[in-house]
Write an enzyme that holds these catalytic residues in place. Structure first.
Site, PDB file in Angstrom:
ATOM      1  N   GLU A  42       0.879  -1.165   0.000  1.00 46.54           N
ATOM      2  CA  GLU A  42       0.000   0.000   0.000  1.00 46.54           C
ATOM      3  C   GLU A  42       0.919   1.218   0.000  1.00 46.54           C
ATOM      4  O   GLU A  42       1.830   1.300   0.827  1.00 46.54           O
ATOM      5  CB  GLU A  42      -0.877  -0.011   1.255  1.00 46.54           C
ATOM      6  CG  GLU A  42      -1.854   1.133   1.201  1.00 46.54           C
ATOM      7  CD  GLU A  42      -2.767   1.242   2.408  1.00 46.54           C
ATOM      8  OE1 GLU A  42      -2.732   0.373   3.284  1.00 46.54           O
ATOM      9  OE2 GLU A  42      -3.498   2.237   2.446  1.00 46.54           O
ATOM     10  N   ARG A 268       5.668 -12.842   9.582  1.00 45.44           N
ATOM     11  CA  ARG A 268       6.296 -11.543   9.357  1.00 45.44           C
ATOM     12  C   ARG A 268       7.728 -11.562   9.862  1.00 45.44           C
ATOM     13  O   ARG A 268       8.035 -12.247  10.834  1.00 45.44           O
ATOM     14  CB  ARG A 268       5.585 -10.457  10.174  1.00 45.44           C
ATOM     15  CG  ARG A 268       4.236 -10.046   9.707  1.00 45.44           C
ATOM     16  CD  ARG A 268       3.659  -9.061  10.706  1.00 45.44           C
ATOM     17  NE  ARG A 268       4.242  -7.745  10.568  1.00 45.44           N
ATOM     18  CZ  ARG A 268       3.805  -6.845   9.694  1.00 45.44           C
ATOM     19  NH1 ARG A 268       2.800  -7.117   8.905  1.00 45.44           N
ATOM     20  NH2 ARG A 268       4.364  -5.657   9.624  1.00 45.44           N
ATOM     21  N   LYS A 278       4.964   0.686   8.956  1.00 46.23           N
ATOM     22  CA  LYS A 278       5.048   1.971   8.265  1.00 46.23           C
ATOM     23  C   LYS A 278       4.449   3.093   9.102  1.00 46.23           C
ATOM     24  O   LYS A 278       4.954   4.212   9.123  1.00 46.23           O
ATOM     25  CB  LYS A 278       4.298   1.885   6.927  1.00 46.23           C
ATOM     26  CG  LYS A 278       5.121   1.263   5.824  1.00 46.23           C
ATOM     27  CD  LYS A 278       4.332   1.207   4.527  1.00 46.23           C
ATOM     28  CE  LYS A 278       3.407   0.029   4.510  1.00 46.23           C
ATOM     29  NZ  LYS A 278       2.606  -0.114   3.315  1.00 46.23           N
TER      30      LYS A 278
HETATM   31  P1  ATP Z   1       3.088  -2.072   7.619  1.00 50.43           P
HETATM   32  O1  ATP Z   1       2.435  -2.505   8.877  1.00 50.43           O
HETATM   33  O2  ATP Z   1       4.536  -1.829   7.782  1.00 50.43           O
HETATM   34  O3  ATP Z   1       2.385  -0.943   6.950  1.00 50.43           O
HETATM   35  P2  ATP Z   1       1.758  -3.712   5.800  1.00 50.43           P
HETATM   36  O4  ATP Z   1       1.610  -5.176   5.806  1.00 50.43           O
HETATM   37  O5  ATP Z   1       0.556  -2.924   6.122  1.00 50.43           O
HETATM   38  O6  ATP Z   1       2.982  -3.340   6.681  1.00 50.43           O
HETATM   39  P3  ATP Z   1       1.838  -3.476   2.980  1.00 50.43           P
HETATM   40  O7  ATP Z   1       2.187  -2.297   2.179  1.00 50.43           O
HETATM   41  O8  ATP Z   1       0.428  -3.929   2.971  1.00 50.43           O
HETATM   42  O9  ATP Z   1       2.316  -3.168   4.452  1.00 50.43           O
HETATM   43  O10 ATP Z   1       2.802  -4.689   2.667  1.00 50.43           O
HETATM   44  C1  ATP Z   1       3.075  -5.196   1.403  1.00 50.43           C
HETATM   45  C2  ATP Z   1       3.486  -6.620   1.551  1.00 50.43           C
HETATM   46  O11 ATP Z   1       4.601  -6.731   2.432  1.00 50.43           O
HETATM   47  C3  ATP Z   1       2.374  -7.438   2.158  1.00 50.43           C
HETATM   48  O12 ATP Z   1       2.227  -8.623   1.416  1.00 50.43           O
HETATM   49  C4  ATP Z   1       2.838  -7.709   3.560  1.00 50.43           C
HETATM   50  O13 ATP Z   1       2.343  -8.922   4.016  1.00 50.43           O
HETATM   51  C5  ATP Z   1       4.347  -7.699   3.421  1.00 50.43           C
HETATM   52  N1  ATP Z   1       4.989  -7.309   4.681  1.00 50.43           N
HETATM   53  C6  ATP Z   1       4.758  -6.194   5.403  1.00 50.43           C
HETATM   54  N2  ATP Z   1       5.465  -6.208   6.540  1.00 50.43           N
HETATM   55  C7  ATP Z   1       6.179  -7.365   6.540  1.00 50.43           C
HETATM   56  C8  ATP Z   1       7.097  -7.980   7.453  1.00 50.43           C
HETATM   57  N3  ATP Z   1       7.440  -7.388   8.591  1.00 50.43           N
HETATM   58  N4  ATP Z   1       7.620  -9.171   7.122  1.00 50.43           N
HETATM   59  C9  ATP Z   1       7.289  -9.764   5.961  1.00 50.43           C
HETATM   60  N5  ATP Z   1       6.439  -9.246   5.068  1.00 50.43           N
HETATM   61  C10 ATP Z   1       5.874  -8.069   5.343  1.00 50.43           C
HETATM   62 MG    MG Z   2      -1.150  -3.574   4.827  1.00 50.49          MG
END
Ligand code: ATP
Ligand code: MG
Length: 563
Positions: A42, A268, A278
């Site tokens: 995102e 994760r 983020k």
């Molecule tokens: P954040 O909480 O940092 O915003 P998010 O999952 O909301 O993380 P996204 O932009 O939706 O962020 O993530 C894109 C991809 O990266 C998703 O498939 C998510 O599962 C993966 N991802 C995010 N954080 C991690 C992590 N700590 N370890 C492995 N994969 C991750």
């Molecule tokens: Mg997300």
């Protein structure tokens, strides 16, 4: 293009359970023709080390199986998203060395299709417009122990729902007035199945679609269908979405989608002394705890890049941690050691004196300069660098002692009356100490042993050790930025009493205003890695100017003990 199965079969069993699944999928009767994955960020912030793991997994899997990986921006929350983040994410993925298939994908480019599918669900009696306020909807939803209650709007007719949804789209209602919900099961033990919202009204312009829409799909409604549109075969996401899988499957089962993606969840990546969210990283930026998203202390890809971490090191690290379903916290020292290992092998060598002590070579003429040549790297073919040697040099203060009782084994540096080798240059002997009015040593007079450049001295001149140095007349002043961990606590995320902001290390940045670098560093390109001999790994920062070079310390030479 079909998959070369033999190439795949011979690869050793990996620490990656997704690859094991794909291996067995490829053996099955319904083997996909081509493996298709996607990385779906995102665009609401910069990518961090956790995303790096997901990128390596998704793009790496596509590479391994000669498939393709899409980059899809899951842009269903226009309020929090921006073009700045899109650009940063593209830059980071490219820097890591991956390329996406075809043009970049956006969930927003499927808005029309998703809308039509929402209409389809209404027509099938599987979605309805609900007028409960957000608060009422929460109440009706129940919780883990209490089943939900049906919304009073649940039995609206299909015709009424179609008309209301069209009115939502046409902008006839205010934000929050109503929403479109799936009609599934308010009693389900899985909260995600209790008539989840599909569309909400948002009077916000979108960075891609402008003012085309005033209703936006919820992420859960968009995600799986976007995968289906792109023909994603293995939709890989993190474990928190496991409970959403039944909902994604429900959509896929109830919609005329062109393909059936399968979702697999992995744990994760979490690192100690680090936050990987983020939202939290944005707070650090907004509160000016750090200088920006690419502050070298940040666990963002752009921060690590500026810090001098290499893409190869980050990828090696992701490979090492593997892909499993077991939640756990990885020691940040593991990432640091991957960085160190890569730099040890590949970084150019240079000399820089941080805390200078002036040395005057009594038997080398004033104004004379001898150009010495040293390899840029001890093992790799990287050519040579020129080092000017002159009468006035700098060495580190801590590399000199007046204490002649110090054993040769114990103190392999310069001692009055004894010999030491200057790296790549002469063996010298410390003759005399010069002090200022406060009795502080300001200079050491030494003499060089002739013909000892690149040659062993006679046994009586055997040096105690080798130390680094620069020519005082030729050295370049530079600023060094030395970084500690951003947090003092190993689990800054987990403290119940304190916000992670309170656990920020107040001493995470130390600035050495004036150190002295060898002249070859004038050419140091931003992001090009150096080992400053005996000092640490450094990288030129984009703040460098013609007047003053700025280097970031990437990492110490060795892991510090006693942490
Ligand atoms: P954040 O909480 O940092 O915003 P998010 O999952 O909301 O993380 P996204 O932009 O939706 O962020 O993530 C894109 C991809 O990266 C998703 O498939 C998510 O599962 C993966 N991802 C995010 N954080 C991690 C992590 N700590 N370890 C492995 N994969 C991750
Ligand atoms: Mg997300």
């Amino acid at each position: 293009m079909s998959i070369d199965k033999t190439a795949v079969e011979t690869t050793p069993k990996s620490n990656n359970f997704i690859h094991q699944i794909i291996d067995s999928d490829l053996q099955s009767d319904h083997a996909p023709v081509k493996i298709v994955t996607r990385f779906p960020p995102e665009p609401n912030g910069y990518l961090h080390i956790g995303h790096a793991k997901s990128i390596c997994l998704n793009f790496g899997t596509a590479e391994k199986y000669q498939g393709v990986c899409h980059l899809r921006f899951d842009d269903t929350n226009p309020e929090k998203e921006s073009q700045e983040y899109i650009d940063a994410i593209k830059r980071d993925i490219t820097w890591l060395g991956f390329s996406w298939h075809e043009q970049i994908k956006y969930t927003s480019s499927y808005f029309e299709q998703l809308y039509l599918w929402a209409v389809y669900l209404i027509e099938q009696g599987r979605a309805y417009v609900c007028d409960l306020t957000a608060e009422q909807a929460r109440e009706y939803r129940g919780n883990f122990t209490t089943p939900g209650k049906n919304s009073p709007y649940r039995e609206r007719s299909i015709a009424e729902n179609l008309a209301l949804f069209a009115a939502m789209k046409a902008g006839e209602f205010a934000e929050g007035h109503c929403s479109l919900r799936a009609k599934i099961d308010m009693q389900s033990s899985n909260m995600n199945m209790r008539d989840p919202m599909l569309y909400r009204i948002l009077n916000v312009a979108h960075h891609q679609t402008g003012s085309d829409w005033c209703i936006y799909p919820i992420y859960d409604f968009a995600h799986g269908q976007s995968d289906a549109i792109e023909g994603v075969t293995h939709s890989i996401c993190t474990l928190e979405f496991e409970g959403h899988r039944p909902l994604y499957d429900w959509f896929i089962d109830n919609l005329p989608v062109p393909a059936i993606p399968r979702q697999y969840e992995f744990s994760r990546l979490e690192l100690n002394y680090t936050v990987t969210s983020k939202r939290k990283l944005k707070q650090l930026v907004d509160l000016k705890v750090v200088f920006g998203w690419d502050d070298p202390r940040m666990p963002t890809i752009s921060g690590m890049r500026r810090r001098g971490y290499t893409a190869a090191a980050i990828k090696n690290f992701c490979e090492m941690v593997g892909v499993t379903r077991a939640n756990g916290v990885v020691d940040v020292a593991m990432l640091e050691s991957a960085v160190r290992e890569d730099l040890e092998k590949n970084a150019k060598r240079a000399m820089c004196v941080i805390n200078p002590l002036k040395i005057t070579i009594s038997n080398f003429a004033e104004g004379q300069c001898e150009l010495l040549s040293l390899p840029v790297h001890p093992k790799l073919e990287m050519g040579n660098r020129e080092l000017p040697f002159s009468r006035h040099l700098y060495i580190e203060k801590e590399d000199f002692s007046e204490d002649t009782s110090l054993g040769r084994k114990k103190f392999k540096r310069l001692v009055i009356g004894d010999y030491v080798r200057l790296r790549g240059a002469y063996v010298i002997k410390a003759e005399q100490v010069i002090r200022d009015d406060n009795d502080q040593i300001v200079e050491v007079v030494a003499s060089l042993v002739p013909r000892t450049v690149g040659a062993n001295p006679a046994p009586e001149f055997k040096p105690r050790g080798v130390i680094h140095w620069v020519s005082a007349e030729h050295a370049l002043p530079c600023e060094l930025r030395i970084y500690g961990r951003l947090f003092t606590d190993p689990s800054p995320d987990k403290d119940k009493e304190k916000s992670f902001i309170e656990l920020v290390n107040p001493d995470s940045l130390q600035v050495i205003k004036q150190a002295w670098a060898e002249p070859s560093l004038k050419m140091a390109a931003v992001e090009s890695a150096y080992q400053f001999e005996r000092t640490g790994y450094f990288v030129a920062d984009s703040d460098s100017t013609a007047e003053k070079l700025v280097f970031n310390q990437t990492i110490a030479l060795r892991e510090s003990k006693g942490k």
